[in-house]
Design a protein around this motif. Structure first.
Motif, PDB file in Angstrom:
ATOM      1  N   GLY A   6       0.790  -1.228   0.000  1.00  0.00           N
ATOM      2  CA  GLY A   6       0.000   0.000   0.000  1.00  0.00           C
ATOM      3  C   GLY A   6       0.821   1.275   0.000  1.00  0.00           C
ATOM      4  N   ASN A   7       2.116   1.177  -0.300  1.00  0.00           N
ATOM      5  CA  ASN A   7       2.977   2.362  -0.348  1.00  0.00           C
ATOM      6  C   ASN A   7       3.016   2.942  -1.755  1.00  0.00           C
ATOM      7  N   ILE A   8       3.163   4.267  -1.839  1.00  0.00           N
ATOM      8  CA  ILE A   8       3.297   4.919  -3.142  1.00  0.00           C
ATOM      9  C   ILE A   8       4.721   4.728  -3.649  1.00  0.00           C
ATOM     10  N   VAL A   9       4.841   4.135  -4.836  1.00  0.00           N
ATOM     11  CA  VAL A   9       6.148   3.927  -5.468  1.00  0.00           C
ATOM     12  C   VAL A   9       6.072   4.468  -6.902  1.00  0.00           C
ATOM     13  N   ARG A  10       7.147   4.371  -7.626  1.00  0.00           N
ATOM     14  CA  ARG A  10       7.145   4.863  -9.009  1.00  0.00           C
ATOM     15  C   ARG A  10       6.205   4.034  -9.881  1.00  0.00           C
ATOM     16  N   ASP A  11       5.597   4.698 -10.827  1.00  0.00           N
ATOM     17  CA  ASP A  11       4.695   4.038 -11.764  1.00  0.00           C
ATOM     18  C   ASP A  11       5.518   3.116 -12.670  1.00  0.00           C
ATOM     19  N   PRO A  12       5.155   1.825 -12.763  1.00  0.00           N
ATOM     20  CA  PRO A  12       5.935   0.900 -13.595  1.00  0.00           C
ATOM     21  C   PRO A  12       5.927   1.246 -15.071  1.00  0.00           C
ATOM     22  N   THR A  13       4.944   2.022 -15.510  1.00  0.00           N
ATOM     23  CA  THR A  13       4.919   2.444 -16.909  1.00  0.00           C
ATOM     24  C   THR A  13       5.895   3.578 -17.168  1.00  0.00           C
ATOM     25  N   PHE A  14       6.205   4.354 -16.120  1.00  0.00           N
ATOM     26  CA  PHE A  14       7.116   5.504 -16.251  1.00  0.00           C
ATOM     27  C   PHE A  14       8.174   5.452 -15.144  1.00  0.00           C
ATOM     28  N   PRO A  15       8.980   4.400 -15.125  1.00  0.00           N
ATOM     29  CA  PRO A  15       9.935   4.223 -14.025  1.00  0.00           C
ATOM     30  C   PRO A  15      11.015   5.295 -13.956  1.00  0.00           C
ATOM     31  N   GLU A  16      11.209   6.027 -15.061  1.00  0.00           N
ATOM     32  CA  GLU A  16      12.240   7.064 -15.072  1.00  0.00           C
ATOM     33  C   GLU A  16      11.765   8.362 -14.425  1.00  0.00           C
ATOM     34  N   MET A  17      10.463   8.488 -14.196  1.00  0.00           N
ATOM     35  CA  MET A  17       9.896   9.707 -13.625  1.00  0.00           C
ATOM     36  C   MET A  17       9.751   9.600 -12.116  1.00  0.00           C
ATOM     37  N   PRO A  18      10.004  10.716 -11.390  1.00  0.00           N
ATOM     38  CA  PRO A  18       9.717  10.693  -9.956  1.00  0.00           C
ATOM     39  C   PRO A  18       8.209  10.652  -9.736  1.00  0.00           C
ATOM     40  N   SER A  19       7.796  10.039  -8.635  1.00  0.00           N
ATOM     41  CA  SER A  19       6.382  10.048  -8.271  1.00  0.00           C
ATOM     42  C   SER A  19       6.063  11.362  -7.568  1.00  0.00           C
ATOM     43  N   PHE A  20       4.782  11.647  -7.417  1.00  0.00           N
ATOM     44  CA  PHE A  20       4.374  12.841  -6.678  1.00  0.00           C
ATOM     45  C   PHE A  20       4.949  12.804  -5.262  1.00  0.00           C
ATOM     46  N   LYS A  21       4.978  11.647  -4.654  1.00  0.00           N
ATOM     47  CA  LYS A  21       5.517  11.530  -3.299  1.00  0.00           C
ATOM     48  C   LYS A  21       6.962  12.001  -3.251  1.00  0.00           C
ATOM     49  N   GLU A  22       7.761  11.610  -4.244  1.00  0.00           N
ATOM     50  CA  GLU A  22       9.166  12.021  -4.275  1.00  0.00           C
ATOM     51  C   GLU A  22       9.306  13.531  -4.445  1.00  0.00           C
ATOM     52  N   VAL A  23       8.496  14.102  -5.344  1.00  0.00           N
ATOM     53  CA  VAL A  23       8.557  15.547  -5.575  1.00  0.00           C
ATOM     54  C   VAL A  23       8.094  16.288  -4.325  1.00  0.00           C
ATOM     55  N   CYS A  24       7.071  15.767  -3.664  1.00  0.00           N
ATOM     56  CA  CYS A  24       6.578  16.379  -2.433  1.00  0.00           C
ATOM     57  C   CYS A  24       7.662  16.373  -1.358  1.00  0.00           C
ATOM     58  N   GLU A  25       8.332  15.244  -1.209  1.00  0.00           N
ATOM     59  CA  GLU A  25       9.386  15.137  -0.197  1.00  0.00           C
ATOM     60  C   GLU A  25      10.542  16.094  -0.465  1.00  0.00           C
ATOM     61  N   ALA A  26      10.750  16.441  -1.743  1.00  0.00           N
ATOM     62  CA  ALA A  26      11.852  17.332  -2.108  1.00  0.00           C
ATOM     63  C   ALA A  26      11.450  18.800  -2.078  1.00  0.00           C
ATOM     64  N   THR A  27      10.171  19.078  -1.856  1.00  0.00           N
ATOM     65  CA  THR A  27       9.649  20.448  -1.916  1.00  0.00           C
ATOM     66  C   THR A  27       9.410  21.003  -0.517  1.00  0.00           C
TER      67      THR A  27
END
Length: 362
Positions: A236-257
């Motif tokens: 149930g954790n938010i991880v990268r989308d398997p269709t777009f593994p090269e892109m950060p997820s919203f969670k990653e961008v949020c953590e960096a903002t």
């Protein structure tokens, strides 16, 4: 006497078998046309989803009927859903497709909703993802966080505050970005067209529409990917989308903002609606009153589609790498898609009222 009773019993049993066989044999769509109604415009992700599955479904249904996708956009999909609510089974040739933009008004008790998901028969469900992207000018400022984007005034073409668009709108708000939605478009494809014409400066598309319509903009240099919404792992954790593994997820961008938190009320509300709107985003239904044998026939056909040896490769190219559910799995997916914690719904309702004047408390 015993022989007579045995004869009666055998006759009754054979009659029952004959009736059962005739019912099963009756589910034959030879020479017929299946109408798959999508409550959005022909330019969005739902259109691409249905158009991808339609010919595959045609091959697997008995009689190989023609499956035609038709569109009934309006009111963020509630127009088409309200229409489908009034439809009853006739001959099994009507199929209806919904998206998160249909589920969210239902979850939020939007007064325009006159449809009840529990009256319908889910025969297939699939997840999807989504990608947010910027124009070339503002894309140069993106560094994996939204810190350099907070002073920019963005314009976004939206289907409505209570549609699936609430996921990106709430995400951008959590990032501290100033995104002004222009409400009233009939499908996400129309939002992409606004972006292409320069009328919008930020956009998001579901995976299928991004792959076909937006990725070429990125390749041409007129759009810059910002993030995907991500995907759920088995815990149930938010991880990268398997269709777009090269892109950060919203969670990653949020953590960096600076100022964006991946815990607390806002995060839990966003995550709840992300799960409802994306993990199980698109569903196919037969109308109320559809006999079980017809339901089973469709479920079996969609099951054959997903098990075809070429399906995974085709799906990755056209709609992304996401699970497809049928039968009991589709029923469970429907339950997940049409439920959210009360606290999350209250939080989103308060946000909609404060930011957009949308009062759903009446």
């Amino acid at each position: 006497m015993k022989l007579s009773k045995l004869k009666v019993a055998l006759t009754a049993g054979l009659t029952a078998v004959a009736i059962s066989s005739s019912v099963n044999a009756a589910v034959d769509f030879s020479g017929k046309t299946i109408e798959w109604v999508i409550p959005f415009s022909e330019t969005g992700g739902s259109a691409k989803w249905a158009n991808f599955f339609a010919p595959l479904l045609s091959e697997q249904l008995p009689g190989k009927p023609t499956v035609v996708v038709k569109f009934m956009p309006g009111a963020g999909s509630t127009k088409g859903a309200n229409w489908f609510q009034e439809q009853k089974h006739s001959d099994g040739t009507l199929l209806f497709g919904t998206s998160g933009s249909t589920q969210f008004p239902y979850l939020l008790e939007d007064p325009r909703v006159r449809y009840e998901y529990n009256d319908w028969n889910a025969v297939m469900a699939s997840g999807t993802g989504g990608v947010a992207y910027l124009n070339a000018k503002d894309g140069k400022k993106f560094d994996g966080s939204a810190n350099n984007l907070k002073g920019v005034d963005f314009i976004y073409g939206s289907q409505g505050a209570t549609t699936l668009d609430l996921v990106p709108l709430l995400a951008w708000k959590m990032l501290g970005m100033n995104v002004e939605p222009v409400f009233g478009i009939k499908g996400r494809g129309d939002g992409r067209l606004m972006f292409e014409r320069g009328e919008a400066t930020i956009d998001y598309q579901t995976s299928s529409s991004y792959i076909k319509g937006s990725a070429p903009l990125v390749e041409a240099g007129s759009a810059v990917p910002m993030m995907s919404w991500g995907a759920l792992d088995e815990n149930g954790n938010i991880v990268r989308d398997p269709t777009f593994p090269e892109m950060p997820s919203f969670k990653e961008v949020c953590e960096a903002t600076v100022g964006c938190e991946t815990s607390g009320d806002d995060w839990e509300a966003w995550k709840a609606f992300f799960i409802s709107g994306f993990a199980v985003q698109k569903l196919a239904f037969l109308p109320a009153g559809t006999p079980q044998d017809v339901i089973d026939t469709y479920s079996k056909a969609f099951d054959a589609v997903r098990k075809h040896p070429d399906f995974a490769k085709l799906a990755a190219k056209h709609v992304g790498k996401y699970d497809v559910f049928v039968g009991k799995g589709a029923e469970k997916a429907l339950k997940n898609a049409t439920s959210a914690p009360k606290s999350a719904k209250q939080n989103v309702k308060a946000w909609l009222k404060n930011d957009y004047g949308v009062d759903l408390s009446k």
